[in-house]
Design a protein around this motif. Structure first.
Motif, PDB file in Angstrom:
ATOM      1  N   LYS A 128      43.875  55.793  46.356  1.00 52.94           N
ATOM      2  CA  LYS A 128      44.446  54.311  45.697  1.00 52.94           C
ATOM      3  C   LYS A 128      43.618  53.223  46.358  1.00 52.94           C
ATOM      4  CE  LYS A 128      48.390  51.728  44.852  1.00 52.94           C
ATOM      5  NZ  LYS A 128      49.873  51.370  45.225  1.00 52.94           N
ATOM      6  N   GLN A 129      43.038  53.196  47.631  1.00 52.58           N
ATOM      7  CA  GLN A 129      42.412  52.068  48.254  1.00 52.58           C
ATOM      8  C   GLN A 129      40.951  52.091  47.435  1.00 52.58           C
ATOM      9  OE1 GLN A 129      41.605  52.298  52.187  1.00 52.58           O
ATOM     10  NE2 GLN A 129      41.063  50.462  52.531  1.00 52.58           N
ATOM     11  N   GLU A 130      40.282  53.326  47.285  1.00 48.67           N
ATOM     12  CA  GLU A 130      39.103  53.152  46.484  1.00 48.67           C
ATOM     13  C   GLU A 130      39.155  52.669  45.251  1.00 48.67           C
ATOM     14  OE1 GLU A 130      35.061  53.847  45.817  1.00 48.67           O
ATOM     15  OE2 GLU A 130      36.062  53.571  47.591  1.00 48.67           O
ATOM     16  N   SER A 131      40.283  53.303  44.485  1.00 51.95           N
ATOM     17  CA  SER A 131      40.390  53.023  42.962  1.00 51.95           C
ATOM     18  C   SER A 131      40.532  51.460  43.019  1.00 51.95           C
ATOM     19  CB  SER A 131      41.406  53.526  42.383  1.00 51.95           C
ATOM     20  OG  SER A 131      42.578  53.493  43.016  1.00 51.95           O
ATOM     21  N   LEU A 132      41.135  50.828  43.917  1.00 47.79           N
ATOM     22  CA  LEU A 132      41.451  49.369  43.914  1.00 47.79           C
ATOM     23  C   LEU A 132      40.112  48.589  44.161  1.00 47.79           C
ATOM     24  CD1 LEU A 132      44.812  48.512  45.269  1.00 47.79           C
ATOM     25  CD2 LEU A 132      44.012  47.605  43.214  1.00 47.79           C
ATOM     26  N   LYS A 133      39.417  48.979  45.014  1.00 55.37           N
ATOM     27  CA  LYS A 133      37.986  48.583  45.289  1.00 55.37           C
ATOM     28  C   LYS A 133      37.292  48.690  44.070  1.00 55.37           C
ATOM     29  CE  LYS A 133      34.141  49.363  48.596  1.00 55.37           C
ATOM     30  NZ  LYS A 133      33.467  50.422  49.415  1.00 55.37           N
ATOM     31  N   ARG A 134      37.145  49.696  43.471  1.00 54.55           N
ATOM     32  CA  ARG A 134      36.234  49.717  42.229  1.00 54.55           C
ATOM     33  C   ARG A 134      36.684  48.803  41.117  1.00 54.55           C
ATOM     34  NH1 ARG A 134      34.842  55.919  40.977  1.00 54.55           N
ATOM     35  NH2 ARG A 134      34.512  57.027  43.213  1.00 54.55           N
ATOM     36  N   ALA A 135      38.071  48.628  41.074  1.00 45.90           N
ATOM     37  CA  ALA A 135      38.548  47.990  40.177  1.00 45.90           C
ATOM     38  C   ALA A 135      38.274  46.400  40.322  1.00 45.90           C
ATOM     39  CB  ALA A 135      40.152  48.192  39.994  1.00 45.90           C
ATOM     40  N   LEU A 136      38.291  46.026  41.338  1.00 45.37           N
ATOM     41  CA  LEU A 136      37.955  44.641  41.867  1.00 45.37           C
ATOM     42  C   LEU A 136      36.425  44.420  41.305  1.00 45.37           C
ATOM     43  CD1 LEU A 136      39.569  44.004  45.464  1.00 45.37           C
ATOM     44  CD2 LEU A 136      39.968  42.836  43.084  1.00 45.37           C
ATOM     45  N   GLU A 140      35.083  41.873  38.706  1.00 44.86           N
ATOM     46  CA  GLU A 140      33.781  40.776  38.808  1.00 44.86           C
ATOM     47  C   GLU A 140      32.889  40.745  37.985  1.00 44.86           C
ATOM     48  OE1 GLU A 140      32.485  38.591  43.085  1.00 44.86           O
ATOM     49  OE2 GLU A 140      33.294  40.628  42.925  1.00 44.86           O
ATOM     50  N   THR A 141      32.296  42.043  37.596  1.00 50.85           N
ATOM     51  CA  THR A 141      31.372  42.332  36.403  1.00 50.85           C
ATOM     52  C   THR A 141      31.810  41.450  35.091  1.00 50.85           C
ATOM     53  OG1 THR A 141      30.987  44.710  37.419  1.00 50.85           O
ATOM     54  CG2 THR A 141      30.120  44.184  35.340  1.00 50.85           C
ATOM     55  N   VAL A 142      33.107  41.669  34.817  1.00 52.74           N
ATOM     56  CA  VAL A 142      33.441  41.055  33.523  1.00 52.74           C
ATOM     57  C   VAL A 142      33.603  39.462  33.869  1.00 52.74           C
ATOM     58  CG1 VAL A 142      34.144  43.341  32.313  1.00 52.74           C
ATOM     59  CG2 VAL A 142      35.896  41.791  33.497  1.00 52.74           C
ATOM     60  N   ALA A 167      37.359  45.588  30.965  1.00 43.69           N
ATOM     61  CA  ALA A 167      37.117  46.166  32.365  1.00 43.69           C
ATOM     62  C   ALA A 167      37.865  47.366  32.456  1.00 43.69           C
ATOM     63  CB  ALA A 167      37.785  45.346  33.437  1.00 43.69           C
ATOM     64  N   ILE A 168      38.789  47.490  31.964  1.00 45.48           N
ATOM     65  CA  ILE A 168      39.814  49.015  31.725  1.00 45.48           C
ATOM     66  C   ILE A 168      38.909  49.937  31.072  1.00 45.48           C
ATOM     67  CG2 ILE A 168      41.868  50.060  31.031  1.00 45.48           C
ATOM     68  CD1 ILE A 168      43.319  47.338  31.597  1.00 45.48           C
ATOM     69  N   ALA A 169      38.547  49.378  29.739  1.00 45.68           N
ATOM     70  CA  ALA A 169      37.718  50.345  28.837  1.00 45.68           C
ATOM     71  C   ALA A 169      36.412  50.992  29.513  1.00 45.68           C
ATOM     72  CB  ALA A 169      37.187  49.679  27.697  1.00 45.68           C
ATOM     73  N   LEU A 170      35.683  50.205  30.256  1.00 41.10           N
ATOM     74  CA  LEU A 170      34.572  50.470  31.049  1.00 41.10           C
ATOM     75  C   LEU A 170      34.557  51.010  32.203  1.00 41.10           C
ATOM     76  CD1 LEU A 170      32.096  47.738  29.554  1.00 41.10           C
ATOM     77  CD2 LEU A 170      32.230  49.984  28.802  1.00 41.10           C
ATOM     78  N   ALA A 171      35.930  51.095  32.838  1.00 38.53           N
ATOM     79  CA  ALA A 171      36.115  51.286  34.343  1.00 38.53           C
ATOM     80  C   ALA A 171      35.347  52.570  34.733  1.00 38.53           C
ATOM     81  CB  ALA A 171      37.496  51.354  34.448  1.00 38.53           C
ATOM     82  N   CYS A 172      35.346  53.628  33.745  1.00 38.59           N
ATOM     83  CA  CYS A 172      35.064  55.043  34.151  1.00 38.59           C
ATOM     84  C   CYS A 172      33.702  55.439  33.186  1.00 38.59           C
ATOM     85  CB  CYS A 172      36.158  55.952  33.594  1.00 38.59           C
ATOM     86  SG  CYS A 172      37.659  56.071  34.486  1.00 38.59           S
ATOM     87  N   ASN A 173      33.071  54.308  33.100  1.00 35.62           N
ATOM     88  CA  ASN A 173      31.525  54.379  32.484  1.00 35.62           C
ATOM     89  C   ASN A 173      31.788  55.583  31.294  1.00 35.62           C
ATOM     90  OD1 ASN A 173      29.198  54.076  32.108  1.00 35.62           O
ATOM     91  ND2 ASN A 173      28.122  55.193  33.830  1.00 35.62           N
ATOM     92  N   PRO A 174      32.510  55.297  30.158  1.00 35.92           N
ATOM     93  CA  PRO A 174      32.412  56.000  29.123  1.00 35.92           C
ATOM     94  C   PRO A 174      31.010  56.225  28.295  1.00 35.92           C
ATOM     95  CG  PRO A 174      33.365  54.136  28.430  1.00 35.92           C
ATOM     96  CD  PRO A 174      33.223  53.895  29.810  1.00 35.92           C
ATOM     97  N   GLU A 196      29.019  38.506  23.982  1.00 41.05           N
ATOM     98  CA  GLU A 196      27.611  38.191  24.879  1.00 41.05           C
ATOM     99  C   GLU A 196      27.932  39.384  26.028  1.00 41.05           C
ATOM    100  OE1 GLU A 196      23.768  37.710  25.385  1.00 41.05           O
ATOM    101  OE2 GLU A 196      24.772  36.915  23.985  1.00 41.05           O
ATOM    102  N   LEU A 197      29.366  39.130  26.592  1.00 42.26           N
ATOM    103  CA  LEU A 197      29.507  39.981  27.679  1.00 42.26           C
ATOM    104  C   LEU A 197      29.408  41.585  27.375  1.00 42.26           C
ATOM    105  CD1 LEU A 197      30.996  40.242  30.472  1.00 42.26           C
ATOM    106  CD2 LEU A 197      33.083  40.281  29.219  1.00 42.26           C
ATOM    107  N   MET A 198      30.052  41.864  26.187  1.00 46.42           N
ATOM    108  CA  MET A 198      29.935  43.334  25.578  1.00 46.42           C
ATOM    109  C   MET A 198      28.646  43.916  25.570  1.00 46.42           C
ATOM    110  SD  MET A 198      33.226  43.451  23.145  1.00 46.42           S
ATOM    111  CE  MET A 198      33.062  45.100  22.744  1.00 46.42           C
ATOM    112  N   LYS A 199      27.817  42.877  25.136  1.00 47.16           N
ATOM    113  CA  LYS A 199      26.324  43.319  24.782  1.00 47.16           C
ATOM    114  C   LYS A 199      25.671  43.706  26.322  1.00 47.16           C
ATOM    115  CE  LYS A 199      23.503  40.615  22.339  1.00 47.16           C
ATOM    116  NZ  LYS A 199      23.325  39.301  21.451  1.00 47.16           N
TER     117      LYS A 199
END
Length: 324
Positions: A128-136, A140-142, A167-174, A196-199
């Motif tokens: 859970k800690q690692e998933s929250l770290k990746r989520a943050l 930040e990326t978006v 961010a949710i959509a790209l979280a697992c690098n689809p 622009e962000l999506m591009k």
């Protein structure tokens, strides 16, 4: 961008049955999306764009909807023949979708960082800690700073909510991202920022994308390839430059003629006469023939099949030699 087909849709048929009749929402649809490519899917409301997307995700509600024919190959596997458990891993993990209204996609009683972390934990064996770290890091990326990551959806503007959804959509690098009119609910300035962000994120993660829209300006800005849909069928497809420089189908030409041009002086914009056909009462032959100024007698009884008019440029029209 690779020449390998990541997604291949072949002869897809989808229909909905209700008390008022049967709607053939998608008919004989063929599409390919290559690795890293952005395909723009353009058409009026009711053309079948979202139905096609929901078919890829295997989210067609049954009843009333049913996929009645065709194949959807993703990374070589027919998604229509895979088990529900496999599809659950594909959704979000390998194919992600962004919907029109971010409010309907987010849980109102859960902080946004936990919503992104939930998606990461679902598809990765991490704590859970690692998933929250990746989520943050993803937020930040978006463009959402860590000090706001613990806030709830109602504390964000429309544009910021859409960033959370991305961010949710790209979280697992689809490998494939389906964006169903992702900027419709946003004002023009925020639209431009989100696109622009999506591009930029698409380039960063090398994600293939299907951009569903009715806005040809968005397609010109973001897409490599375009498919024009009308009444559940793809009537024309080509790379973006070819299609914009040399539209061939009367419907495509009508769409371009209705766009304002600052270099031309016109008192009024051209319009396509009539209305799209009633879904429960499709005309025989080519579905566009009642609105087409070039319609011939055979258009009223025969539906043209797609023909290739130049390298990679496909048109379904008898004017271009389309076979019945």
């Amino acid at each position: 961008m690779s020449n390998t087909s990541l997604l291949s849709i072949r002869n897809l048929d989808v229909r909905y049955t209700s008390d008022s009749g049967t709607v053939q929402a998608v008919s004989g649809l063929n599409l390919d999306v290559r690795e890293g490519q952005t395909l723009g899917l353009v058409g009026e409301t009711g053309a079948g764009k979202t139905t096609m997307a929901m078919s890829i995700m295997r989210l067609i509600a049954s009843p009333p909807g049913k996929i009645t024919g065709g194949e959807i190959f993703f990374e070589g596997t027919d998604l229509l023949k895979t088990s529900d458990s496999v599809m659950r891993k594909v959704r979000g993990g390998k194919i992600a979708m962004i919907f029109q209204d971010p409010m309907t996609s987010l849980n109102p009683i859960m902080p946004v960082d936990e919503q992104v972390a939930e998606m990461i934990a679902l598809h990765n064996k991490v704590s859970k800690q690692e998933s929250l770290k990746r989520a943050l890091a993803m937020l930040e990326t978006v463009g959402i700073q860590p000090d706001r990551a613990g806030e709830y959806p109602h504390q964000f503007s429309g544009g910021m909510k859409q960033r959370v959804v991305i961010a949710i959509a790209l979280a697992c690098n689809p490998a494939l991202l389906i964006a169903d009119e992702p900027t419709t609910a946003l004002d023009v300035t925020i639209q431009a920022q989100v696109l622009e962000l999506m591009k930029n994120l698409k380039k960063k993660f090398n994600t293939a994308m299907i951009m569903i829209t009715h806005d040809l300006g968005i397609v010109a800005e973001t897409c490599d390839h375009v498919a024009i849909m009308y009444a559940g069928r793809v009537v024309e497809q080509a790379d973006t430059i070819s299609l914009y420089n040399d539209p061939r189908h009367p419907y495509t030409k009508g769409l371009f003629a209705s766009i304002p041009n600052v270099e031309e002086e016109r008192e009024s914009l051209a319009v396509i006469p009539g209305l799209p056909p009633e879904p429960t009462n499709m005309p025989p032959g080519c579905p566009f023939h009642p609105r087409c100024s070039h319609a011939m007698e055979r258009c009223k009884v025969e539906a043209p099949k797609p023909v290739t008019v130049s390298d990679g440029h496909m048109v379904a029209c008898f004017l271009e030699g389309g076979a019945a």
